[in-house]
Design an enzyme around this catalytic site. Structure first.
Site, PDB file in Angstrom:
ATOM      1  N   LYS A 167      17.740 -58.435  -3.163  1.00  0.00           N
ATOM      2  CA  LYS A 167      16.742 -59.424  -2.743  1.00  0.00           C
ATOM      3  C   LYS A 167      16.087 -60.035  -3.977  1.00  0.00           C
ATOM      4  O   LYS A 167      15.890 -59.336  -4.990  1.00  0.00           O
ATOM      5  CB  LYS A 167      15.703 -58.721  -1.859  1.00  0.00           C
ATOM      6  N   SER A 197      11.686 -60.926   6.081  1.00  0.00           N
ATOM      7  CA  SER A 197      11.925 -61.843   4.989  1.00  0.00           C
ATOM      8  C   SER A 197      13.226 -61.589   4.231  1.00  0.00           C
ATOM      9  O   SER A 197      13.702 -62.471   3.516  1.00  0.00           O
ATOM     10  CB  SER A 197      10.759 -61.777   4.005  1.00  0.00           C
ATOM     11  N   SER A 218      10.380 -56.413   7.226  1.00  0.00           N
ATOM     12  CA  SER A 218      11.353 -57.307   6.573  1.00  0.00           C
ATOM     13  C   SER A 218      12.703 -56.704   6.239  1.00  0.00           C
ATOM     14  O   SER A 218      13.603 -57.440   5.820  1.00  0.00           O
ATOM     15  CB  SER A 218      10.755 -57.893   5.301  1.00  0.00           C
TER      16      SER A 218
HETATM   17  N1  GLN Z   1       7.393 -60.835   8.968  1.00  0.00           N
HETATM   18  C1  GLN Z   1       6.288 -60.132   8.392  1.00  0.00           C
HETATM   19  C2  GLN Z   1       5.389 -61.087   7.675  1.00  0.00           C
HETATM   20  O1  GLN Z   1       5.596 -62.225   7.790  1.00  0.00           O
HETATM   21  C3  GLN Z   1       6.785 -59.044   7.503  1.00  0.00           C
HETATM   22  C4  GLN Z   1       7.142 -59.491   6.139  1.00  0.00           C
HETATM   23  C5  GLN Z   1       7.646 -58.390   5.281  1.00  0.00           C
HETATM   24  O2  GLN Z   1       7.883 -57.266   5.742  1.00  0.00           O
HETATM   25  N2  GLN Z   1       7.769 -58.672   4.002  1.00  0.00           N
HETATM   26  O3  GLN Z   1       4.491 -60.716   7.006  1.00  0.00           O
END
Ligand code: GLN
Length: 495
Positions: free
Chosen positions: A76, A151, A175
């Protein structure tokens, strides 16, 4: 060679028995990645893959190989790899080159893994669809009109398309697990503190945790075993018993370290199902049906299923959307256009800051910085931030109490299968709901894994679903044991 279905375990066996060279393996994977460029899973394929291949092959030839030697991995874009750009998919860091390896990078490098490239993500990991990237959306390999989740959508899509054998992501509120569910792969959010955050671009430090994506539970375990470990560079690093000179905080504080130390893994027997929480508003009936079928199958495998009450977890999203932006606003204050990244010239210093941050950050990042600054401001701190901190303890306690009666808690990973690109991007609240089942896990710091649990039909596409298993702190072994049972049953019964 079928790079798409090859597991890390199988590749390892082929590599050490010399039935396949690292170059053959990596070239096969790169070929798939090349054919899948339209997914936009990778932001960059690295130009030193050949050199990495040589190092890995030498390790194998010299008899120094590990399970990860020669294994092509996708990283990532918020995980530092020395000498490579790490942009967190933000214009702010578009040209930022990492000057050191993240702890997890070093662990993988020392083990001989081959970094194929860096993957697309929601900007600074804020989002659940990869639509918030400054570099375009990633598409779901199962249906290119749909999001891969986020994400860490790029990592999930890279793996699911066969463009890597494993991948790393980060999980602050879901995420890793949510994109794993949307793309039909396994995703593990480890116990907070078991994998060092050093060298990972911070989003919300008390919730962030790096972890693996893999095709099987066994592969996820292999990657996790490689990346975990004590790191003095992360003050919250806490893998009891992992390092010979490791002194756990329990020992330092005079508590009994046996509670945490790795013991012979106890095979989980009792699964807790929080029916009321699972039946929350907005959960797709097909998701519920798949979940019920999965639980029935677990019973047939000999697991005892117990109904549990986790009603307070419903508050998870509200707590998360106060704590997370608060930490985001403070973590991202360093990006001021002077010390890091994007710079825009303004009329004076204040104008420099405002233009650099206004132009360098995308809309969702700015929204969260504003929210976070608001909940931390004097006058609102007590009303919002302090309350959320107190409520966090309630969630922790609720899970702690539940784990007195059950070994594992099961929920669906997501309330719906992958949604269409653009479907929720104008409605942030709808988007936030996608994390209803994953967020409480980060709030409590416990580990959880998402495992493919079947498909739903949508037009011509079969969209993957995932089941989430949650364990107490440092209970990864329990997740792997139950996960392998579940996976095997799924393979046998093909639900
Ligand atoms: N979808 C969640 C957010 O928007 C989680 C994001 C994440 O785990 N980095 O914060």
């Amino acid at each position: 060679m079928d790079a798409k279905n090859l597991t890390i375990k199988q590749a390892h066996e082929l590599l050490i028995s010399k039935k396949m060279s690292v170059l053959e393996l990596v070239e096969a994977v790169l070929k798939v990645a090349d054919g899948a460029r339209d997914l936009n899973a990778y932001l960059e394929i690295f130009d030193d893959v050949r050199e990495q291949v040589e190092v890995a092959q030498k390790m194998i030839d010299d008899g120094r190989s590990t399970m990860m030697t020669g294994i092509p991995i996708a990283m990532k874009d918020n995980i530092l790899i020395k000498g490579k750009i790490a942009s967190a998919s933000s214009k702010m860091l578009e040209n930022y080159t990492a000057t050191y390896d993240a702890f997890v990078t070093k662990k993988l490098r020392d083990a001989g893994a081959v970094f194929i490239g860096r993957t697309n993500m929601d900007e600074f990991a804020m989002g659940g669809s990869t639509e918030n990237s400054a570099f375009g959306v990633t598409k779901n390999p199962h249906d290119k009109t749909r999001v891969p989740g986020g994400s860490s959508g790029g990592s999930a899509a890279a793996l699911a398309s066969g463009s890597a054998l494993g991948a790393l992501g980060t999980d602050t509120g879901g995420s890793i697990r949510q994109p794993a569910a949307f793309c039909g792969v396994v995703g593990l959010k480890p116990t907070y503190g078991s994998v060092s955050r050093s060298g990972i671009i911070a989003m919300a430090s008390s919730l962030d945790q790096a972890g693996p994506f893999a095709k099987t539970v066994e592969d996820a375990e292999i990657i996790f075993d490689c990346i975990k470990g004590y790191d003095p560079m992360d003050s919250t690093s806490e893998p009891a018993g992992e390092s010979p000179d490791f002194v756990s905080s329990d020992e330092r504080l005079g508590r009994n370290p046996d509670n945490l130390a790795k013991k012979e893994p106890k095979k989980p027997k009792v699964i807790g199902v929080p029916t009321e929480f699972v039946n929350a508003k907005g959960v797709d009936p097909r998701v519920l049906k798949n979940f019920e079928e999965s639980i029935e199958k677990m019973k047939k495998l000999g697991y005892e299923v117990k109904e549990i009450n986790l009603a307070s977890l419903k508050q998870g999203l509200s707590i998360y959307y106060i704590l997370m932006p608060a930490e985001v606003s403070s973590n991202l204050a360093r990006f001021d256009g002077v010390r890091y990244g994007y710079h825009a010239n303004g009329a004076n210093l204040l104008d420099d800051y405002m233009r650099s941050r206004g132009e360098g950050f995308g809309g969702e990042v700015r929204r969260r910085i504003l929210l976070g600054t608001y909940v931390l401001s004097s006058g609102y701190y007590d009303a919002y931030y302090s309350k959320a901190v107190a409520a966090r303890e309630v969630i922790k306690k609720t899970l702690e109490v539940a784990f007195r009666d059950v070994d594992i808690i099961a929920t669906p990973t997501t309330p719906t299968p992958a949604f269409r690109i653009g479907e929720k991007s104008s409605d942030p609240l709808q988007m936030y709901l996608a994390d209803i089942f994953t967020v409480p896990v980060n709030i409590a710091g416990v580990p959880a894994i998402s495992i493919p649990s079947g498909f739903v039909e949508e037009g011509d596409a079969l969209l993957p679903l995932g089941i989430q298993f949650i364990a107490p702190h440092f209970g990864e072994d329990a997740l792997f044991a139950t996960g392998k049972d579940f996976e095997k049953m799924l393979g046998d019964n093909n639900i």
